[in-house]
Design an enzyme around this catalytic site. Sequence first.
Site, PDB file in Angstrom:
ATOM      1  N   PHE A 129       0.854  -1.192   0.000  1.00 21.11           N
ATOM      2  CA  PHE A 129       0.000   0.000   0.000  1.00 21.11           C
ATOM      3  C   PHE A 129       0.889   1.239   0.000  1.00 21.11           C
ATOM      4  O   PHE A 129       1.830   1.337   0.790  1.00 21.11           O
ATOM      5  CB  PHE A 129      -0.944  -0.005   1.199  1.00 21.11           C
ATOM      6  CG  PHE A 129      -1.985   1.071   1.088  1.00 21.11           C
ATOM      7  CD1 PHE A 129      -3.016   0.964   0.168  1.00 21.11           C
ATOM      8  CD2 PHE A 129      -1.915   2.215   1.864  1.00 21.11           C
ATOM      9  CE1 PHE A 129      -3.969   1.966   0.024  1.00 21.11           C
ATOM     10  CE2 PHE A 129      -2.867   3.231   1.726  1.00 21.11           C
ATOM     11  CZ  PHE A 129      -3.889   3.102   0.810  1.00 21.11           C
ATOM     12  N   ASP A 199       2.169  -4.830   8.491  1.00 24.01           N
ATOM     13  CA  ASP A 199       0.957  -4.007   8.419  1.00 24.01           C
ATOM     14  C   ASP A 199      -0.233  -4.968   8.312  1.00 24.01           C
ATOM     15  O   ASP A 199      -0.310  -5.769   7.373  1.00 24.01           O
ATOM     16  CB  ASP A 199       1.038  -3.080   7.200  1.00 24.01           C
ATOM     17  CG  ASP A 199      -0.177  -2.164   7.061  1.00 24.01           C
ATOM     18  OD1 ASP A 199      -1.232  -2.456   7.675  1.00 24.01           O
ATOM     19  OD2 ASP A 199      -0.084  -1.168   6.319  1.00 24.01           O
ATOM     20  N   TYR A 224     -10.624   1.028  10.507  1.00 23.95           N
ATOM     21  CA  TYR A 224     -11.876   1.312   9.790  1.00 23.95           C
ATOM     22  C   TYR A 224     -12.224   0.299   8.717  1.00 23.95           C
ATOM     23  O   TYR A 224     -13.175   0.517   7.978  1.00 23.95           O
ATOM     24  CB  TYR A 224     -11.879   2.728   9.224  1.00 23.95           C
ATOM     25  CG  TYR A 224     -10.719   3.117   8.336  1.00 23.95           C
ATOM     26  CD1 TYR A 224     -10.674   2.713   7.011  1.00 23.95           C
ATOM     27  CD2 TYR A 224      -9.691   3.907   8.816  1.00 23.95           C
ATOM     28  CE1 TYR A 224      -9.630   3.086   6.188  1.00 23.95           C
ATOM     29  CE2 TYR A 224      -8.636   4.286   8.004  1.00 23.95           C
ATOM     30  CZ  TYR A 224      -8.604   3.878   6.694  1.00 23.95           C
ATOM     31  OH  TYR A 224      -7.570   4.247   5.883  1.00 23.95           O
ATOM     32  N   LYS A 225     -11.447  -0.757   8.603  1.00 27.05           N
ATOM     33  CA  LYS A 225     -11.766  -1.787   7.603  1.00 27.05           C
ATOM     34  C   LYS A 225     -12.555  -2.905   8.297  1.00 27.05           C
ATOM     35  O   LYS A 225     -13.723  -2.710   8.652  1.00 27.05           O
ATOM     36  CB  LYS A 225     -10.483  -2.271   6.940  1.00 27.05           C
ATOM     37  CG  LYS A 225      -9.748  -1.144   6.188  1.00 27.05           C
ATOM     38  CD  LYS A 225      -8.453  -1.643   5.573  1.00 27.05           C
ATOM     39  CE  LYS A 225      -7.682  -0.502   4.919  1.00 27.05           C
ATOM     40  NZ  LYS A 225      -8.370   0.074   3.743  1.00 27.05           N
ATOM     41  N   ARG A 378     -12.210  -4.604  -7.309  1.00 24.58           N
ATOM     42  CA  ARG A 378     -11.944  -5.247  -6.031  1.00 24.58           C
ATOM     43  C   ARG A 378     -13.243  -5.436  -5.261  1.00 24.58           C
ATOM     44  O   ARG A 378     -14.040  -4.504  -5.145  1.00 24.58           O
ATOM     45  CB  ARG A 378     -10.974  -4.350  -5.253  1.00 24.58           C
ATOM     46  CG  ARG A 378     -10.427  -4.949  -3.998  1.00 24.58           C
ATOM     47  CD  ARG A 378      -9.411  -3.999  -3.366  1.00 24.58           C
ATOM     48  NE  ARG A 378     -10.069  -2.853  -2.741  1.00 24.58           N
ATOM     49  CZ  ARG A 378      -9.552  -2.139  -1.726  1.00 24.58           C
ATOM     50  NH1 ARG A 378      -8.342  -2.448  -1.258  1.00 24.58           N
ATOM     51  NH2 ARG A 378     -10.195  -1.131  -1.220  1.00 24.58           N
TER      52      ARG A 378
END
Lengths: 419, 419
Positions: A129, A199, A224-225, A378
């Site tokens: 990322f 991560d 927040y995922k 995705r």
Amino acid sequence: MTTRDHCLALDAADALAPLRDQFELPGGTIYLDGNSLGVLPRATAARVQQVVRDEWGRGLITSWNAAGWITLPQRVGDKIARLVGAGAGEVVVADSTSANLFKVLGAALAIQRAEAPQRDRIVSERGNFPTDLYIAESLARQHGAELVLVDDDADIAARLDARCAVLMLTQVDYKSGRVHDMAALTRAAHDAGALAVWDLAHSAGALPVDLNGAAADFAVGCGYKYLNGGPGAPAFVWVHPRHVDRFWQPLAGWIGHAAPFEFVPGYRPAPGIARYLVGTPPILSLAALECGVDTVLAADALGGIAALRAKSLALTRLFVELVESRCTGHGLQLVTPRDDALRGSQVSWRRAEGGYAIVQALIARGVVGDFRAPDVLRFGFAPLYTRFVDVFDAVEQLRQVLDSGQWREPRFHQRAAVT
Amino acid sequence: MTTRDHCLALDAADALAPLRDQFELPGGTIYLDGNSLGVLPRATAARVQQVVRDEWGRGLITSWNAAGWITLPQRVGDKIARLVGAGAGEVVVADSTSANLFKVLGAALAIQRAEAPQRDRIVSERGNFPTDLYIAESLARQHGAELVLVDDDADIAARLDARCAVLMLTQVDYKSGRVHDMAALTRAAHDAGALAVWDLAHSAGALPVDLNGAAADFAVGCGYKYLNGGPGAPAFVWVHPRHVDRFWQPLAGWIGHAAPFEFVPGYRPAPGIARYLVGTPPILSLAALECGVDTVLAADALGGIAALRAKSLALTRLFVELVESRCTGHGLQLVTPRDDALRGSQVSWRRAEGGYAIVQALIARGVVGDFRAPDVLRFGFAPLYTRFVDVFDAVEQLRQVLDSGQWREPRFHQRAAVT
């Protein structure tokens, strides 16, 4: 071929199905983007109101003690710890994933500079990322180190050499959904004399993680995922106990001080993970995050993360099967590994053109996935609230968008600020 | 001597009095701690609910565009800019005050290292808020610089010498409430070849600030004090346009990238202040902060910050007068300057013993101030919601606590985690 009725039967037999009732799901939407922003837990609105109206509005500053605000980063951290194989007292919630990575990658580099100064490389993946790469680039510049990026998983091992200081990886790739073997890669890094920074943005809450079992060195993750903490929820940070007291992380804010309320000049870091705290804890956001983490912990009585993982794999397996059988001839190439052990909780497809517009056309039909530039569609399958019939219905919409060519309509090609 | 009736008359004549209706004030409380945590605006609970239920709950990821989430750091920043003498597009809201100070002090040191490497000192005050000193200490260590602390305002000028790289000050002292002359000290710093970094934690929303007028170099400030943003609200950061594109701040997160949604490796900072953004914006907290900032901007029609400042000075002047006339013989020494120009929006008293217990006894009577170790009783007078009669009644309670010796009761001496 799996039918819609079969999917309904799978839902009827799904022991985890009741967990979906924990969420406020918008009607008419099949939400396959929990890997970008988790949905709203039912408990959150009331809890945030309580914090705003009662704890802040009425309690005011007394709530730092009376409502336990001051220990909220630790309380929520302890809950997250249970999801990532960390011990109590080893995780705190603070800042953003990027800021936390700055702290722990800085720690890893500093430890190596002291012990093995010839090690001057951070090894990562070009497909990591971007924020991870940007933070690494910044720290590399500061430390006179080099950021070495591999293009293929298979090339990582070759880069674990005498110059490698830190192996920095995201366990589940944000774009492809490929899962790294954290234990094996951490072992390989250690065998080569390097430290391992992980991560967990797309791991925590989605699949079993065992930081202590893997003897990892440092980890960060996102609120927040799959943890359903809300847009821009604070992130978490973990440091292995063998390292935690070795480094004064540079964001030396007062909440990470050994005695913040003595108001003394001279920084003395708090013992343990609390030294990774920086500024005054963001109470509204922390309260919302706690509600989100609780939705994952609610699975404990039903088999916990292992059960969620089994359902997640069944959902993604079904999605691949249905897309490949029902959307043939439309140029969708599977990017995500078919091997269960290598697949996170999402499925991504590459398409030479039109990926953005296809995603927009799906959103207009109530099927929310996302597009990741330049060419990836995705779809995330958060097992807490995604049903098997949602998978079926989403594929049917995808089939219609592709068969009809509807995605070619100009309205689906207008780019928004955030794509 | 000013009577209670006179105070009521002052309130009746106060053109700003209606602004108090913007807040949810707990009954039976005189809140004199808005300099620590501002009170709850009436609009906040509904706005936060809207963000939680509608924007997050129903809009989900589409709200990044549809609800303007992605530009919220700039939108709220532009509102704060109007309160601190900054231009539109010059302020963003992000992270904590500590983290923002890390960014801008790092920038100032880097600029000086490039242009005047012999300048290796950060000059500040021993009494500065500790987090500022801790961050400066951390950066000094990293840059091979030295943190020089003066004990007295009058010593600052002598330290603006050929070795001074940066003068770092908090405009209003958190403990004493003393105000620095930002324009004069910035000029003195510049004349000496140094840069000036200002912390506006106790200034923004309380008194007129003119960053561009003073030609200051960098500034940070707090969202949860006079801006009423809620516990742990995000902070703000300003950089003078002449510096903003000169430095890649080290917390190089993806939201500060020139093109975050291109997902490309290789950090390219956004032009302007946006490069001081780091991680995904904390939307719930930003929405709450916006409501708080709006309560200050609501004063615009009534004379704005200048009118708020005039009322604030009248309140603090009255408090000093009443304490000195009604609480004589109890060993309270005024710490805050009597000179209006040198006094922020608070009044502090030093007492050789019992300060903590006196504050606790007052809180038990509904008068909320705070104690700052080792010996300071601190009372804040946020002009948006504090009445003249509140000042009178607070002094009456203080008089009773002191005259009765009630503060000597053991229950007022029990220390809580946050004091």
